[in-house]
Design a protein around this motif. Sequence first.
Motif, short mmCIF file in Angstrom:
data_model
loop_
_atom_site.label_atom_id
_atom_site.label_comp_id
_atom_site.label_asym_id
_atom_site.label_seq_id
_atom_site.Cartn_x
_atom_site.Cartn_y
_atom_site.Cartn_z
N THR A 1 0.96 -1.18 0.00
CA THR A 1 -0.03 0.04 0.01
C THR A 1 0.58 1.02 0.07
O THR A 1 1.97 1.27 0.34
CB THR A 1 -0.78 0.08 1.33
N PHE B 1 -6.79 1.16 -3.88
CA PHE B 1 -7.36 1.31 -2.39
C PHE B 1 -7.72 0.00 -1.78
O PHE B 1 -7.76 -0.98 -2.70
CB PHE B 1 -8.60 2.26 -2.27
N ALA B 2 -7.52 -0.03 -0.59
CA ALA B 2 -7.70 -1.50 0.10
C ALA B 2 -9.39 -1.63 0.62
O ALA B 2 -9.80 -0.76 1.08
CB ALA B 2 -6.78 -1.61 1.47
N THR B 3 -9.82 -2.63 0.38
CA THR B 3 -11.02 -3.21 1.00
C THR B 3 -10.59 -4.31 1.99
O THR B 3 -9.55 -4.80 2.05
CB THR B 3 -11.86 -3.66 -0.01
N GLY B 4 -11.73 -4.59 2.64
CA GLY B 4 -11.35 -5.92 3.42
C GLY B 4 -10.90 -7.11 2.83
O GLY B 4 -10.34 -7.97 3.38
N ASN C 1 -9.70 -7.37 -0.55
CA ASN C 1 -8.93 -7.04 -1.47
C ASN C 1 -8.48 -5.78 -2.00
O ASN C 1 -9.24 -4.97 -1.75
CB ASN C 1 -9.09 -8.17 -2.85
N ASP C 2 -7.41 -5.55 -2.49
CA ASP C 2 -7.14 -4.22 -2.96
C ASP C 2 -7.94 -4.04 -4.32
O ASP C 2 -8.10 -5.08 -4.90
CB ASP C 2 -5.68 -3.87 -3.09
N VAL C 3 -8.05 -2.63 -4.72
CA VAL C 3 -8.84 -2.31 -5.92
C VAL C 3 -8.10 -1.45 -6.59
O VAL C 3 -7.80 -0.40 -6.15
CB VAL C 3 -10.22 -1.64 -5.60
N MET D 1 -13.48 0.08 -11.34
CA MET D 1 -12.94 -0.37 -10.10
C MET D 1 -12.70 -2.09 -10.55
O MET D 1 -13.59 -2.56 -10.73
CB MET D 1 -13.61 -0.22 -8.79
N PRO E 1 -10.88 -5.42 -9.11
CA PRO E 1 -10.28 -6.09 -8.03
C PRO E 1 -8.76 -6.51 -8.27
O PRO E 1 -8.45 -7.00 -9.30
CB PRO E 1 -11.03 -7.31 -8.06
#
Length: 179
Positions: free
Chosen positions: A2, A134-137, A139-141, A152, A154
Amino acid sequence: MTGDSTERTGSRERRILLGRISGAFGIKGEAKLESWTEPRSAIFRYQPWILRDAQGNEREVRGVRGKESGKYTVATFPDVTDRDAIEAMRGTEIYAPRSALPPPSEGEYYWVDLEGLRVVTVDGTPLGTVSHLFATGANDVLVARDDERERMIPFVQPQYVVSVDFDGGVVTVDWDPDF
């Protein structure tokens, strides 16, 4: 991996956003940091820091020391000795030059290195350029933008992100251009 970025402009090197000053810790001028490195204390390895306040004013600082203390990452700045000075720095972003970070491991990427690459589908349809990630719970997007829209995607390899070619400046994705 990140990290937000600032583009190279003029003589400024590309930067990685490492964290933010979140407030004072104690009364002796120590600061609580939000550190986005892994582990959190790794933030101290990547110096000099470029500190940018809410008004966009920047200054470089070297020799910041610190440690993890429970749920906090605590920093001591060489030129700051009181709580009020740290409170005035609340919200200041902490950047480091991209060159201060080690090369990523095989198959890993710094987000800043992906930004600006062209994005194409496996059949060659252009989807724009990598704007940011950006990060999600889960995976990154990867966010690809062109003049008309934003997509967007994945950042899941090899299911959606098929390849990253830095030499060619392109990320190839298995993605429906209409989605």
